[in-house]
Design a protein around this motif. Structure first.
Motif, mmCIF file in Angstrom:
data_model
loop_
_atom_site.group_PDB
_atom_site.id
_atom_site.type_symbol
_atom_site.label_atom_id
_atom_site.label_comp_id
_atom_site.label_asym_id
_atom_site.label_seq_id
_atom_site.Cartn_x
_atom_site.Cartn_y
_atom_site.Cartn_z
ATOM 1 N N GLU A 140 34.835 107.646 8.678
ATOM 2 C CA GLU A 140 35.766 107.135 7.669
ATOM 3 C C GLU A 140 36.476 105.885 8.187
ATOM 4 O O GLU A 140 36.640 104.899 7.462
ATOM 5 C CB GLU A 140 36.786 108.224 7.298
ATOM 6 C CG GLU A 140 36.179 109.372 6.480
ATOM 7 C CD GLU A 140 37.190 110.479 6.210
ATOM 8 O OE1 GLU A 140 38.327 110.340 6.723
ATOM 9 O OE2 GLU A 140 36.836 111.431 5.503
ATOM 10 N N VAL A 180 33.993 103.015 8.119
ATOM 11 C CA VAL A 180 33.795 102.548 6.752
ATOM 12 C C VAL A 180 34.966 101.694 6.313
ATOM 13 O O VAL A 180 34.797 100.632 5.691
ATOM 14 C CB VAL A 180 33.589 103.738 5.801
ATOM 15 C CG1 VAL A 180 33.635 103.284 4.351
ATOM 16 C CG2 VAL A 180 32.262 104.418 6.094
ATOM 17 N N GLU A 181 36.177 102.154 6.662
ATOM 18 C CA GLU A 181 37.361 101.388 6.291
ATOM 19 C C GLU A 181 37.348 100.011 6.968
ATOM 20 O O GLU A 181 37.609 98.987 6.342
ATOM 21 C CB GLU A 181 38.629 102.165 6.690
ATOM 22 C CG GLU A 181 38.882 103.401 5.865
ATOM 23 C CD GLU A 181 39.183 103.062 4.412
ATOM 24 O OE1 GLU A 181 39.744 101.964 4.147
ATOM 25 O OE2 GLU A 181 38.824 103.862 3.530
ATOM 26 N N GLU A 182 37.024 100.044 8.273
ATOM 27 C CA GLU A 182 36.966 98.767 9.004
ATOM 28 C C GLU A 182 35.895 97.844 8.412
ATOM 29 O O GLU A 182 36.076 96.631 8.288
ATOM 30 C CB GLU A 182 36.688 99.017 10.480
ATOM 31 C CG GLU A 182 37.860 99.671 11.187
ATOM 32 C CD GLU A 182 37.525 100.001 12.636
ATOM 33 O OE1 GLU A 182 36.338 99.747 13.032
ATOM 34 O OE2 GLU A 182 38.395 100.480 13.364
ATOM 35 N N ALA A 183 34.741 98.425 8.026
ATOM 36 C CA ALA A 183 33.652 97.609 7.445
ATOM 37 C C ALA A 183 34.076 97.013 6.130
ATOM 38 O O ALA A 183 33.779 95.850 5.808
ATOM 39 C CB ALA A 183 32.403 98.464 7.266
ATOM 40 N N LYS A 184 34.785 97.821 5.329
ATOM 41 C CA LYS A 184 35.254 97.299 4.051
ATOM 42 C C LYS A 184 36.213 96.147 4.265
ATOM 43 O O LYS A 184 36.135 95.110 3.593
ATOM 44 C CB LYS A 184 35.928 98.409 3.245
ATOM 45 C CG LYS A 184 34.965 99.444 2.673
ATOM 46 C CD LYS A 184 35.718 100.501 1.884
ATOM 47 C CE LYS A 184 34.748 101.532 1.283
ATOM 48 N NZ LYS A 184 35.481 102.596 0.494
ATOM 49 N N LYS A 185 37.139 96.358 5.243
ATOM 50 C CA LYS A 185 38.091 95.279 5.523
ATOM 51 C C LYS A 185 37.359 94.010 5.997
ATOM 52 O O LYS A 185 37.656 92.892 5.564
ATOM 53 C CB LYS A 185 39.073 95.729 6.602
ATOM 54 C CG LYS A 185 40.031 96.802 6.113
ATOM 55 C CD LYS A 185 40.966 97.237 7.242
ATOM 56 C CE LYS A 185 41.942 98.356 6.766
ATOM 57 N NZ LYS A 185 42.840 98.774 7.861
ATOM 58 N N ALA A 187 34.229 93.170 5.432
ATOM 59 C CA ALA A 187 33.467 92.601 4.323
ATOM 60 C C ALA A 187 34.368 91.808 3.402
ATOM 61 O O ALA A 187 34.001 90.727 2.913
ATOM 62 C CB ALA A 187 32.772 93.723 3.547
ATOM 63 N N ASP A 188 35.609 92.373 3.143
ATOM 64 C CA ASP A 188 36.546 91.625 2.317
ATOM 65 C C ASP A 188 36.910 90.304 2.970
ATOM 66 O O ASP A 188 36.981 89.256 2.298
ATOM 67 C CB ASP A 188 37.814 92.476 2.081
ATOM 68 C CG ASP A 188 37.547 93.688 1.176
ATOM 69 O OD1 ASP A 188 36.523 93.597 0.426
ATOM 70 O OD2 ASP A 188 38.300 94.654 1.232
ATOM 71 N N ARG A 194 33.913 87.921 2.683
ATOM 72 C CA ARG A 194 33.763 87.457 1.302
ATOM 73 C C ARG A 194 34.791 86.386 0.985
ATOM 74 O O ARG A 194 34.483 85.371 0.375
ATOM 75 C CB ARG A 194 33.906 88.659 0.345
ATOM 76 C CG ARG A 194 33.719 88.301 -1.138
ATOM 77 C CD ARG A 194 33.698 89.576 -1.962
ATOM 78 N NE ARG A 194 34.906 90.344 -1.784
ATOM 79 C CZ ARG A 194 36.082 90.081 -2.387
ATOM 80 N NH1 ARG A 194 36.178 89.074 -3.210
ATOM 81 N NH2 ARG A 194 37.151 90.864 -2.175
#
Length: 522
Positions: free
Chosen positions: A43, A46-51, A53-54, A57
Motif C-alpha cells: 500500500e 502504491v501510494e508512493e508510485a501514485k505520488k 506518477a502525479d 505527469r
C-alpha cells in the motif's frame, strides 16, 4: 516394565503431536503477520508510485507547455522574417517593374529614331545609286573616248603599264643589289684579305704528298725468292695477314707494296722490313711479325695523336679521339697528308680567331678535329663531316665544336663564327699552291662542269674556265643582258656552282658585257 516403556512412548508421542500443533500455530501467526506487513508495504509503494506518477505527469505537462511556447515563439520569429523577406522582394519586384517600364519607353523612342534613320538612309542610298549610275556612264564614256584616242583597249593598256612597272622595278632592284654588294664587299673583302694574308704570312706549312704505294729496298734480288716462298706460300701469307698486295717484278732490289689503306700498308712495310732483316721468312713467323707490327703501328698512331694535340695546345680530348687523330697520319686527300692538313687548319684557325677576338683554343680545337671523320669514312657510310660530328658528339665535345665539324663542307648551314673560320682555314690549307694534286680526269670533268653551268643561263654567249678551274669568265649578249642584270647573272651562276659542284677553295665568277658600235666612213 514393558507397560512403563509403552506409557513412556505414548507420552512421548503425545508430546510430539502437541509440539507439532503448537509449531503449526506459531508458523500460521507468523505468516499472517508477514502478510499484513506485506500488504502495508505494498500500500505504501502504491501510494508512493501514485505520488511519483502525479509529479511526473505535472512535470511533463509543464515541459510540454514550455515546448509549445518555444515552438510558438520560433514560428512567430520565422513568420516575421518571412514577412520581412517577402516585403523586400516585393519592393525589388516593384523597382524592376518600374525599370522595365522606363526601358520600354526608351526602346520605343529609340525604335522611332531608328525608323527615321532607316528612312533617311534609304533615301540617301537611292540618291547614291542614281549618282553611281551617272558616274559609271561617265566613266564608260571617258574610257571609250580614251580607247579611241590611244588606239588601245583597257586590258592592253593595263598590261603595258604592268610590264613597264615590272621592268622598272627589276632595274631598280638590280641597281640596289649592286650598290649593297659593292658596299658590303668593300668592307668585308678588305678585312678578310687582311686576316687571310696575316694568317698565311704567320704560318709556313710543309708540303706533304703521299702515294698509294710503298717501296721496300732489298739487300739482294735473292731475297725476292725467299719472300715468295715455296709455291708462293710466303707471299700469300703476307698478303692474307696484312690485306695488301705485294708486287715483285723486275725492279732491282725492291719490292712494291700497293694498297689504298695506309695503315695496312704501313703494317706491311714494317713487317716486311723486319722479316728481311731477320732472315726467317715462313708463314708462322710472318703472322708473329705482322701482329707485332700492328701493335707498333697502333702505338705510333696514339703517339702521333698525342703529339698533334700537344703541338696545337689543346687538352682534355677523349683518348678515342686522340687515336682517330693519329690515324689521320696514314690518310691522304688529293695527295695531302690529312694529319698535317688538320694541324695547318688548327694553326690557321687560331691565328684568325686571335685577329677576330674570339676563343683561340676553341678555334684550334675545332680546326684539329674537323677531319676526324676521314679516319673511319672507309668503314662508315656518309660524309666525313657528318661522321666526324657524330664521333665528336659521342665523345663529349661541345655543341659549338660539333657544329663546326658538321658545317665545314656545307652539310649543315654555318651558324657560328667558329664554323665559318673552320671553313675558311680548311679551304686555305687545301687550296694553297702545291698543297694538293688531283687526277687528270677529275680536273677535266670539273672544268667541263663549270663551263656547262655558265652556258646554261639565258643571254650567255660563251664561257671559259681559267686558272686551273678557280675562275670562270662568262660572256653575255649586250642586247639581252643589261649592266645591272649582269650582277644578277653572276650571283645566280655562283649559287648554282655551290649547289651542284664539290671543289676545294673558291671559284671566282666574272661576267663580261661588251657593247660595240661600228660605222663605216665612205
Amino acid at each position: 516394565m514393558q507397560i512403563d516403556i509403552f506409557l513412556l512412548l505414548v507420552l512421548l508421542a503425545a508430546c510430539g503431536a502437541a509440539g507439532y500443533v503448537i509449531g503449526t500455530l506459531i508458523q500460521r501467526k507468523m505468516a499472517d503477520s508477514r502478510v499484513a506487513n506485506a500488504e502495508k508495504a505494498s500500500e505504501q509503494i502504491v501510494e508512493e508510485a501514485k505520488k511519483e506518477a502525479d509529479t511526473i505527469r505535472k512535470e511533463a505537462i509543464i515541459q510540454a507547455k514550455d515546448a509549445v511556447f518555444q515552438a510558438k515563439s520560433e514560428w512567430e520569429n520565422e513568420a516575421r522574417e518571412l514577412r520581412r523577406e517577402l516585403q523586400s522582394q516585393e519592393k525589388r519586384f516593384l523597382q524592376k517593374e518600374e525599370n522595365l517600364d522606363r526601358r520600354a519607353i526608351q526602346l520605343d523612342s529609340r525604335e522611332e529614331e531608328l525608323l527615321k534613320s532607316e528612312r533617311s538612309v534609304l533615301q540617301r542610298e537611292e540618291r547614291l545609286a542614281g549618282k553611281e549610275k551617272d558616274i559609271d556612264r561617265l566613266v564608260a564614256e571617258q574610257k571609250q573616248q580614251l580607247e579611241q584616242i590611244s588606239g588601245l583597249s583597257s586590258e592592253e593598256a593595263k598590261r603595258q603599264l604592268m610590264e613597264a612597272m615590272e621592268s622598272e622595278a627589276r632595274h631598280d632592284a638590280a641597281k640596289r643589289i649592286k650598290q649593297i654588294e659593292e658596299e658590303a664587299k668593300e668592307a668585308a673583302d678588305k678585312k678578310a684579305k687582311e686576316i687571310l694574308a696575316l694568317a698565311i704570312q704567320r704560318y709556313a706549312g710543309d708540303f706533304v704528298a703521299e702515294k698509294t704505294v710503298s717501296v721496300v729496298p732489298l739487300p739482294s734480288d735473292e731475297m725476292k725468292g725467299r719472300i715468295i716462298g715455296r709455291e708462293g706460300r710466303n707471299i700469300r701469307a703476307i698478303e692474307a695477314a696484312t690485306g695488301i698486295d705485294l708486287i715483285i717484278d723486275d725492279t732491282p732490289e725492291a719490292v712494291i707494296i700497293s694498297g689504298f689503306n695506309p695503315v695496312r700498308r704501313e703494317v706491311a712495310r714494317l713487317s716486311l722490313e723486319r722479316l728481311i732483316g731477320d732472315g726467317r721468312i715462313h708463314p708462322a713467323r710472318i703472322e708473329e711479325v705482322v701482329n707485332k707490327a700492328t701493335q707498333d703501328v697502333d702505338e705510333a698512331i696514339r703517339e702521333a695523336g698525342e703529339q698533334a694535340t700537344f703541338d696545337v695546345g689543346v687538352h682534355g680530348i677523349h683518348p678515342e679521339i686522340i687515336k682517330l687523330i693519329g690515324r689521320l697520319r696514314y690518310r691522304t686527300s688529293y695527295g695531302q697528308n690529312v694529319l698535317q692538313h688538320s694541324l695547318e687548319v688548327a694553326f690557321l684557325c687560331g691565328i684568325m680567331a686571335a685577329e677576330l677576338g674570339i676563343n683561340v683554343k676553341q678555334a684550334k680545337r675545332a680546326g684539329l678535329l674537323h677531319d676526324i671523320g676521314k679516319a673511319v669514312d672507309h668503314e662508315i657510310e656518309g660524309s666525313h663531316a657528318v661522321i666526324g660530328a657524330d664521333l665528336a658528339r659521342k665523345y663529349g665535345e661541345s655543341p659549338k665544336i660539333v657544329h663546326a665539324i658538321a658545317a665545314h663542307h656545307e652539310d649543315e648551314k654555318p651558324e657560328t663564327i667558329l664554323a665559318v673560320l673552320v671553313q675558311a682555314a680548311d679551304a686555305l690549307s687545301g687550296a694553297r699552291p702545291g698543297a694538293r694534286r688531283e687526277m687528270l680526269e677529275t680536273y677535266v670533268k670539273r672544268l667541263a662542269d663549270l663551263e656547262r653551268i655558265g652556258t646554261s643561263f639565258q643571254g650567255v654567249t660563251s664561257c671559259y674556265a681559267i686558272q686551273a678551274g678557280r675562275e670562270i669568265r662568262v660572256m653575255v649578249s649586250s642586247e639581252e643582258v643589261s649592266d645591272a642584270q649582269s650582277y644578277v647573272v653572276a650571283r645566280d651562276i655562283a649559287r648554282k656552282i655551290e649547289a651542284e659542284m664539290t671543289y676545294p677553295g673558291q671559284i671566282k665568277v666574272n661576267v663580261i658585257r661588251e657593247t660595240r658600235a661600228t660605222e663605216y666612213a665612205k
